[in-house]
Design a protein around this motif. Structure first.
Motif: not given
Lengths: 222, 540
Positions: B168-177, B203-211, B255-256
């Motif tokens: 969730f932390s990863s998703i919310l950070t990506g969303l915020n960015f 681009a990283t945030s997109l992966i965090q959000i979708l993956g 994630a890589v």
């Protein structure tokens, strides 16, 4: 809260990091939509699992779906669509500065959500009685493989259970929203929160619109 | 908050005092520091496991730990390093600190959510640490079923829950960015004027959000199967363990790229700053980030060439995996072309950047080898694979992280670190890294399997080299720890732009004020416009 915003008409309710009310509104909606995308991916994993296992256990899934109460499922679908209507009306009421109407429409949405969950409890109860809850008590008398039918019910409980969890969270948020609306927090220029929660509620509704045919209807005509 | 204290200039570090002012801060720069502290702790815990692994492997006999303990060691090493260090490292520390500065914003779009993300991260980490202190987990970081759901006798659920929460932390950070980059850019800062670090973070945030949500639901299914004894992935109960692998790698391959894309963004900043040139082919580098993010979602099956996945799927995944090499190579060639006829200086961050290019190239090319079906079956589950992904994750991601930390440290703290020690440690890390992991390519090619605590005697020379290299690498990591802490008190004060770099973050003071800029910035030129800067300096 620390904020540089001065309490005048243009910037009331504006957080310090934003330059304008428009920027704040656009940001909060974009954030909400992105959150809903993550929710789609979350349920997407479950839908993918469903599709794979349905392909591997078609007989069991068809037999399992015949055990579900199609009438209750249809009623619940109607109830949930109705709750989306009242939610949309709550957003409209907030946008047009109708404080009491906002409160009443949110309460109606909570009520309909509660009805949905109540019907779900009845359905779950029936599954317990018929030994259709996965686990050691699971019993399947029909000719299909027990594991296949059990897999259907694994997914039935997981998918509807996670959906119900989203409903419960939504009802909790709506309760807070109703209280805020009653206190007169929202106005024609400040209703982002109502709209955001509305988007979430519609999303939960749409998930059910997919769950109902997948679990209750598919294979039923055969 | 804004009353001045004495004659000293006020900035985000001394604006308010006390523990509470940090734990309740909504300032993205302070939250970045909070992440830096948490991440460093997890890095050293993960590193401790690596030390124990390399100690055990110094001798052929399994003489230091029991096989079962060894399983826990490499699992906890992987879990700590991947989920709790690498995935948050650059986004949560450097991204958090720099994105608002680079785009001329006062903060991220959702500062409270940003703080909440840090608490969620720490909560997830606490679960994993709790599991670790109680005996750890032995499934490998991949949690393959049915071992993880049915047979493993370790703390699978607590660890998995920690990763679920962390997600969730990863998703919310990506969303915020993503929201911040879309909505908070300064006037005039168009998409193609953005620093490439911002593109990479996007681009990283997109992966965090979708993956990440797919990993979350997969973990939930594993926990349900393990807790309730129902058969979702267990073949004995009608489940399909290969489905777990599909779901797991759908997240874990992208994630890589969560780990390495931000690092690539850092390298674009470093290469331009220390070659004094605009990047070669700006738009290609920017779109290469997006291409890597998109293609990264289509290659997960290359982790499953020896599972019961169909051969045709294997062929398609093999082709698509090779295709990822194209945007990656675009980046490497463009960085190299940027160096051509540049005015190169050899400051510490540049050493990391050049190291990154070399190591990432080796890691990437061996990745192309592994995407070939025949070679992969030969070296599957050997040290060749271990060496390959360490070249990407340590040689790539960590080199970028450290390079970025050295580049922006004067901005973050307002202090300079000692030149000699920083260059020495960069060199030690480069040498130690190669000595640790290059022998593992050879070991893997000769057939040494991964995840065993004992091995035949003919492999000992290379394993001793690897363990010796790991020692140098470990010291190389400890030295920056010491001088960074030292510099905060004794380091020379940094000017607002110690490297003479361009970019909005260098136009504000070091350290920046709480709201980042004294005057709201506007932008009327391209990124990395070193020609213009040189002309301005000549005029001045």
């Amino acid at each position: 809260m620390i904020s540089d915003a001065k309490p005048d008409r243009q910037t009331w309710g504006l957080d310090h990091q934003f330059d304008s009310v428009d920027q704040q509104r656009e940001s909060s909606f974009l954030g909400m939509w992105i959150f809903l995308v993550t929710e789609i991916m979350f349920f997407g994993g479950l839908f993918a699992t469903y599709i794979v296992y349905r392909g591997q256990n078609t007989d069991g899934f068809v037999a399992g779906s015949h055990e579900l109460d199609i009438t209750l499922g249809a009623v619940n679908t109607a109830v949930l669509i109705g709750s989306s209507l009242t939610m949309a009306l709550a957003v409209w009421a907030a946008q047009t500065d109708r404080r009491k109407a906002t409160v009443w429409f949110i309460l109606a949405t909570i009520l309909l959500g509660g009805v949905f969950l109540g019907v779900k409890v009845v359905e779950y109860g029936a599954k317990f009685e018929h030994h259709l809850v996965p686990g050691p008590e699971f019993h399947w008398p029909g000719p299909e493989k027990t594991e296949s039918v059990q897999m259907f019910f694994n997914l039935y409980f997981l998918m509807t259970g996670l959906h119900a969890l989203h409903m419960i969270i939504g009802i909790g948020i709506l309760a807070v929203l109703a209280w805020l609306a009653w206190r007169g927090v929202f106005s024609a220029s400040n209703h982002n929160l109502v709209e955001g929660v509305g988007l979430y509620w519609h999303f939960v509704d749409i998930v059910w619109i997919f769950l109902f045919p997948l679990l209750y209807l598919l294979g039923r005509s055969g | 908050m804004s009353e001045r204290q004495g004659p000293r200039r006020q900035h985000y570090l001394n604006a308010t005092w006390g523990l509470k002012s940090w734990l309740l801060t909504k300032d993205h720069k302070r939250i970045a520091i909070l992440y830096l502290l948490g991440i460093t702790v997890f890095f050293f815990i993960g590193g401790l496991f690596a030390v124990l692994i390399r100690l055990e492997l110094a001798t052929p006999a399994g003489d230091m730990v029991q096989p079962d303990t060894y399983n826990r060691l490499f699992t906890m090493h992987g879990v700590m390093m991947i989920f709790f260090f690498l995935i948050p490292s650059i986004p949560a520390v450097l991204g958090n600190f720099l994105i608002p500065l680079m785009i001329g914003a006062k903060d991220l779009a959702f500062p409270k959510l940003n703080l909440a993300s840090w608490y969620i991260y720490m909560l997830g980490g606490s679960f994993a640490l709790w599991a670790m202190f109680n005996g750890g987990v032995d499934t490998g970081w991949t949690f393959y079923t049915p071992f993880s759901t049915t047979f493993s006798n370790s703390y699978v659920i607590a660890t998995a829950l920690g990763i679920f929460i962390l997600g969730f932390s990863s998703i919310l950070t990506g969303l915020n960015f993503v929201v911040t980059i879309h909505r908070m850019r300064a006037p005039g800062l168009t998409w193609f004027r953005l620093p490439l670090f911002v593109w990479a973070q996007y681009a990283t945030s997109l992966i965090q959000i979708l993956g990440t949500p797919v990993l979350a639901v997969t973990i939930l299914l594993v926990a349900a199967e393990r807790l309730l004894h129902i058969g979702i992935f267990d073949p004995a109960l009608g489940g399909d363990p290969v489905l777990f692998q599909h779901l797991f790698w759908f997240y874990s391959h992208p994630a890589v790229y969560i780990m390495v894309l931000p690092s690539m963004g850092v390298i674009s900043e470093l290469i331009t700053a220390f070659a004094r040139k605009r990047i070669f082919g700006y738009q290609f580098v920017a779109f290469a980030s997006i291409a890597i993010a998109v293609l990264g979602f289509l290659v997960w099956g290359h982790h499953m060439f020896v599972s019961s996945q169909s051969v045709y799927a294997g062929v398609v995944f093999s082709f698509l995996s090779m295709f990822v090499a194209v945007p990656s190579a675009v980046k490497v060639f463009n960085w190299t072309a940027t160096l051509y006829q540049g005015s190169i200086s050899w400051d510490t961050p540049m050493l990391y950047a050049l190291g990154f290019i070399g190591l990432f190239t080796i890691g990437g090319l061996t990745g192309v080898m592994l995407s070939t079906l025949g070679i992969d079956i030969h070296v599957h589950d050997t040290y060749f694979v271990v060496a390959h992904f360490h070249y990407i994750m340590v040689g790539g991601a960590i080199m970028g992280y450290l390079g970025g930390l050295h580049f922006w440290w004067p901005k973050i703290t307002g202090r300079l670190y000692p030149v000699f020690w920083s260059k020495l440690s960069a060199l030690m890390i480069f040498v130690g890294f190669n000595l640790t992991f290059f022998p593992q390519f050879l070991l893997g090619y000769m057939g040494m399997p991964r995840r065993y605590h004992a091995y035949p005697e003919e492999f000992q020379v290379l394993n001793v080299m690897s363990s010796a290299g790991a020692t140098i690498l470990g010291v190389g990591y400890l030295i920056p720890m010491i001088y960074f802490v030292w510099s905060m008190r004794y380091g020379e004060r940094a000017s607002s732009n110690p490297w003479g770099a361009v970019g909005l973050e260098w136009e504000t003071t070091s350290p920046p004020p709480s709201h980042n800029f004294l005057e709201p910035p506007t932008v009327d030129h391209e990124a990395y416009d070193y020609v213009r800067r040189a002309q301005e300096q000549r005029v001045a």
